[in-house]
Design a protein around this motif. Sequence first.
Motif, PDB file in Angstrom:
ATOM      1  N   TYR A   1       4.202 -14.643   1.052  1.00 46.18           N
ATOM      2  CA  TYR A   1       4.912 -13.406   1.402  1.00 46.18           C
ATOM      3  C   TYR A   1       4.068 -12.203   0.992  1.00 46.18           C
ATOM      4  O   TYR A   1       3.887 -11.251   1.749  1.00 46.18           O
ATOM      5  CB  TYR A   1       6.256 -13.335   0.666  1.00 46.18           C
ATOM      6  N   GLN A   2       3.597 -12.230  -0.248  1.00 44.95           N
ATOM      7  CA  GLN A   2       2.827 -11.117  -0.789  1.00 44.95           C
ATOM      8  C   GLN A   2       1.464 -10.997  -0.101  1.00 44.95           C
ATOM      9  O   GLN A   2       0.977  -9.891   0.140  1.00 44.95           O
ATOM     10  CB  GLN A   2       2.630 -11.327  -2.290  1.00 44.95           C
ATOM     11  N   ARG A   3       0.872 -12.131   0.201  1.00 49.35           N
ATOM     12  CA  ARG A   3      -0.442 -12.106   0.845  1.00 49.35           C
ATOM     13  C   ARG A   3      -0.359 -11.536   2.250  1.00 49.35           C
ATOM     14  O   ARG A   3      -1.204 -10.739   2.654  1.00 49.35           O
ATOM     15  CB  ARG A   3      -1.030 -13.518   0.840  1.00 49.35           C
ATOM     16  N   TRP A   4       0.652 -11.956   2.999  1.00 48.91           N
ATOM     17  CA  TRP A   4       0.768 -11.414   4.358  1.00 48.91           C
ATOM     18  C   TRP A   4       1.058  -9.911   4.295  1.00 48.91           C
ATOM     19  O   TRP A   4       0.469  -9.127   5.064  1.00 48.91           O
ATOM     20  CB  TRP A   4       1.865 -12.120   5.151  1.00 48.91           C
ATOM     21  N   ALA A   5       1.942  -9.492   3.411  1.00 51.60           N
ATOM     22  CA  ALA A   5       2.290  -8.072   3.323  1.00 51.60           C
ATOM     23  C   ALA A   5       1.056  -7.223   3.044  1.00 51.60           C
ATOM     24  O   ALA A   5       0.935  -6.108   3.570  1.00 51.60           O
ATOM     25  CB  ALA A   5       3.338  -7.865   2.226  1.00 51.60           C
ATOM     26  N   PHE A   6       0.132  -7.736   2.250  1.00 43.04           N
ATOM     27  CA  PHE A   6      -1.075  -6.972   1.922  1.00 43.04           C
ATOM     28  C   PHE A   6      -2.156  -7.124   2.987  1.00 43.04           C
ATOM     29  O   PHE A   6      -2.677  -6.142   3.522  1.00 43.04           O
ATOM     30  CB  PHE A   6      -1.620  -7.410   0.558  1.00 43.04           C
ATOM     31  N   ARG A   7      -2.489  -8.356   3.326  1.00 43.48           N
ATOM     32  CA  ARG A   7      -3.625  -8.600   4.225  1.00 43.48           C
ATOM     33  C   ARG A   7      -3.354  -8.118   5.648  1.00 43.48           C
ATOM     34  O   ARG A   7      -4.284  -7.710   6.346  1.00 43.48           O
ATOM     35  CB  ARG A   7      -3.960 -10.092   4.234  1.00 43.48           C
ATOM     36  N   SER A   8      -2.108  -8.171   6.073  1.00 49.07           N
ATOM     37  CA  SER A   8      -1.808  -7.767   7.450  1.00 49.07           C
ATOM     38  C   SER A   8      -2.113  -6.300   7.687  1.00 49.07           C
ATOM     39  O   SER A   8      -2.336  -5.881   8.835  1.00 49.07           O
ATOM     40  CB  SER A   8      -0.335  -8.054   7.778  1.00 49.07           C
ATOM     41  N   GLN A   9      -2.118  -5.491   6.610  1.00 44.14           N
ATOM     42  CA  GLN A   9      -2.402  -4.068   6.769  1.00 44.14           C
ATOM     43  C   GLN A   9      -3.840  -3.827   7.210  1.00 44.14           C
ATOM     44  O   GLN A   9      -4.177  -2.744   7.698  1.00 44.14           O
ATOM     45  CB  GLN A   9      -2.121  -3.326   5.464  1.00 44.14           C
ATOM     46  N   LEU A  10      -4.681  -4.846   7.045  1.00 45.09           N
ATOM     47  CA  LEU A  10      -6.081  -4.733   7.444  1.00 45.09           C
ATOM     48  C   LEU A  10      -6.329  -5.338   8.819  1.00 45.09           C
ATOM     49  O   LEU A  10      -7.475  -5.377   9.274  1.00 45.09           O
ATOM     50  CB  LEU A  10      -6.964  -5.440   6.408  1.00 45.09           C
ATOM     51  N   ARG A  11      -5.268  -5.798   9.465  1.00 48.15           N
ATOM     52  CA  ARG A  11      -5.412  -6.498  10.736  1.00 48.15           C
ATOM     53  C   ARG A  11      -4.558  -5.820  11.809  1.00 48.15           C
ATOM     54  O   ARG A  11      -3.640  -5.063  11.505  1.00 48.15           O
ATOM     55  CB  ARG A  11      -4.960  -7.960  10.592  1.00 48.15           C
ATOM     56  N   ASN A  12      -4.841  -6.150  13.052  1.00 51.74           N
ATOM     57  CA  ASN A  12      -4.063  -5.591  14.163  1.00 51.74           C
ATOM     58  C   ASN A  12      -2.596  -5.975  14.080  1.00 51.74           C
ATOM     59  O   ASN A  12      -1.723  -5.182  14.420  1.00 51.74           O
ATOM     60  CB  ASN A  12      -4.648  -6.049  15.501  1.00 51.74           C
ATOM     61  N   GLU A  13      -2.309  -7.208  13.635  1.00 46.56           N
ATOM     62  CA  GLU A  13      -0.914  -7.636  13.569  1.00 46.56           C
ATOM     63  C   GLU A  13      -0.118  -6.764  12.597  1.00 46.56           C
ATOM     64  O   GLU A  13       1.058  -6.451  12.846  1.00 46.56           O
ATOM     65  CB  GLU A  13      -0.804  -9.108  13.165  1.00 46.56           C
ATOM     66  N   GLY A  14      -0.752  -6.375  11.497  1.00 45.88           N
ATOM     67  CA  GLY A  14      -0.064  -5.517  10.549  1.00 45.88           C
ATOM     68  C   GLY A  14       0.189  -4.137  11.107  1.00 45.88           C
ATOM     69  O   GLY A  14       1.253  -3.543  10.888  1.00 45.88           O
ATOM     70  N   ARG A  15      -0.777  -3.618  11.851  1.00 46.04           N
ATOM     71  CA  ARG A  15      -0.584  -2.298  12.461  1.00 46.04           C
ATOM     72  C   ARG A  15       0.511  -2.349  13.524  1.00 46.04           C
ATOM     73  O   ARG A  15       1.306  -1.413  13.653  1.00 46.04           O
ATOM     74  CB  ARG A  15      -1.909  -1.801  13.042  1.00 46.04           C
ATOM     75  N   ARG A  16       0.564  -3.447  14.278  1.00 39.57           N
ATOM     76  CA  ARG A  16       1.636  -3.593  15.267  1.00 39.57           C
ATOM     77  C   ARG A  16       2.998  -3.684  14.585  1.00 39.57           C
ATOM     78  O   ARG A  16       3.975  -3.083  15.040  1.00 39.57           O
ATOM     79  CB  ARG A  16       1.400  -4.838  16.126  1.00 39.57           C
ATOM     80  N   PHE A  17       3.049  -4.440  13.504  1.00 39.68           N
ATOM     81  CA  PHE A  17       4.308  -4.593  12.786  1.00 39.68           C
ATOM     82  C   PHE A  17       4.782  -3.257  12.227  1.00 39.68           C
ATOM     83  O   PHE A  17       5.958  -2.891  12.372  1.00 39.68           O
ATOM     84  CB  PHE A  17       4.148  -5.610  11.653  1.00 39.68           C
ATOM     85  N   MET A  18       3.889  -2.521  11.603  1.00 42.55           N
ATOM     86  CA  MET A  18       4.276  -1.225  11.054  1.00 42.55           C
ATOM     87  C   MET A  18       4.659  -0.248  12.165  1.00 42.55           C
ATOM     88  O   MET A  18       5.529   0.609  11.979  1.00 42.55           O
ATOM     89  CB  MET A  18       3.143  -0.656  10.203  1.00 42.55           C
ATOM     90  N   GLY A  19       4.038  -0.394  13.337  1.00 36.03           N
ATOM     91  CA  GLY A  19       4.446   0.434  14.467  1.00 36.03           C
ATOM     92  C   GLY A  19       5.876   0.149  14.878  1.00 36.03           C
ATOM     93  O   GLY A  19       6.645   1.071  15.201  1.00 36.03           O
ATOM     94  N   LEU A  20       6.265  -1.114  14.853  1.00 32.87           N
ATOM     95  CA  LEU A  20       7.644  -1.477  15.178  1.00 32.87           C
ATOM     96  C   LEU A  20       8.619  -1.002  14.107  1.00 32.87           C
ATOM     97  O   LEU A  20       9.779  -0.702  14.403  1.00 32.87           O
ATOM     98  CB  LEU A  20       7.754  -2.995  15.348  1.00 32.87           C
ATOM     99  N   MET A  21       8.155  -0.952  12.858  1.00 34.72           N
ATOM    100  CA  MET A  21       9.018  -0.475  11.774  1.00 34.72           C
ATOM    101  C   MET A  21       9.211   1.047  11.816  1.00 34.72           C
ATOM    102  O   MET A  21      10.152   1.574  11.227  1.00 34.72           O
ATOM    103  CB  MET A  21       8.431  -0.861  10.414  1.00 34.72           C
ATOM    104  N   ASP A  22       8.326   1.742  12.509  1.00 40.59           N
ATOM    105  CA  ASP A  22       8.338   3.199  12.505  1.00 40.59           C
ATOM    106  C   ASP A  22       9.338   3.747  13.519  1.00 40.59           C
ATOM    107  O   ASP A  22       8.981   4.514  14.416  1.00 40.59           O
ATOM    108  CB  ASP A  22       6.929   3.723  12.793  1.00 40.59           C
ATOM    109  N   HIS A  23      10.591   3.345  13.381  1.00 41.13           N
ATOM    110  CA  HIS A  23      11.678   3.802  14.235  1.00 41.13           C
ATOM    111  C   HIS A  23      12.903   4.085  13.372  1.00 41.13           C
ATOM    112  O   HIS A  23      13.101   3.454  12.325  1.00 41.13           O
ATOM    113  CB  HIS A  23      12.021   2.764  15.302  1.00 41.13           C
ATOM    114  N   THR A  24      13.715   4.998  13.821  1.00 39.32           N
ATOM    115  CA  THR A  24      14.934   5.333  13.093  1.00 39.32           C
ATOM    116  C   THR A  24      15.937   4.193  13.199  1.00 39.32           C
ATOM    117  O   THR A  24      16.183   3.669  14.289  1.00 39.32           O
ATOM    118  CB  THR A  24      15.560   6.623  13.642  1.00 39.32           C
ATOM    119  N   LEU A  25      16.508   3.820  12.077  1.00 42.80           N
ATOM    120  CA  LEU A  25      17.510   2.756  12.036  1.00 42.80           C
ATOM    121  C   LEU A  25      18.891   3.383  12.157  1.00 42.80           C
ATOM    122  O   LEU A  25      19.251   4.278  11.391  1.00 42.80           O
ATOM    123  CB  LEU A  25      17.375   1.989  10.718  1.00 42.80           C
TER     124      LEU A  25
END
Length: 312
Positions: free
Chosen positions: A225-249
């Motif tokens: 869990y911790q490894r994906w949360a950190f390492r994904s920020q350096l990869r396209n998948e992490g940027r895509r995920f954070m893009g999806l999170m960047d919406h009003t709930l």
Amino acid sequence: MAPPDPSTVRFDGPWVHRDIHANGIRFHAVEVGDAAPDAPLVVLLHGFADIWWSWRHQVTALSEAGFRVVAIDLRGYGDSDKPPRGYDGWTLAGDVAGLIRAMGYGKATLVGHADGGLVCWATALLHPRLVHSIALVSSPHPKALKRAVFRDRFQRRALLPSFLAYQVPRRPERRLTADGGAEVERLIRIRSGPTWPENPEFTDVVTKLRSAIRIPGVAHSALEYQRWAFRSQLRNEGRRFMGLMDHTLNVPVLQIHGELDPYVLTRTVRRDKRWAPDKKLQIVPGVGHYAHWEAPERVNGILVGFLDTHRS
């Protein structure tokens, strides 16, 4: 000493243990068995190096308030399956979505602590039709946490050393399981409020969690869990995920936060407002990172009030 069997986390109490199949794996779940057929569903998601037992006080209190309450061992923990993959944000959100459907519901309220809270945020944004509301304990929005790490040196000092230490292979697993899981107790002590280690429940809790981290596969899964949360920020998948999170709930959001939490700072959870403008923040005085353990009656009252206000 032989490692514990996964079934050792099936502690007796005023609840029943179930196995629920969802998203291709089996989850161990706990609920009080006499909920009304039409009771709203509440799913409880624990944090790092933890199990369903984290929510023992909330399972009974929320059930008595008229809800069907299910606490699960997350993927890789306790007596749930421990697949080699699937510790990314998309799969974890899919786990919760699958659990809601498997229990025959169209919507649920999600309550999560720390890593479990991040799964709540992800599920609410990736599967909005299935989420009625969310409540978090010491778990800021993923974007708020990322910004705080970059912009707040105090939050960076609190969070980043452990994240960096967990990125290397094998050594962190050995550290978590060495000396009967002593590292888990150390983490709980330094992240709790000052009076929690003096509580009569403390020894029982840390004994159970020190044993649970030694179940084969659990330490590795928890670290993934911790490894994906950190390492994904350096990869396209992490940027895509954070893009999806960047919406009003747009669902109701409650944030419960220990006033003395040294791991997730209060000003970090206040940043959630950008993504959850109607969020209600409740600060619990005198406690640290584990407010639902350290002040269960106070937290139960806050949760029941929130659930009753937004009862569907």
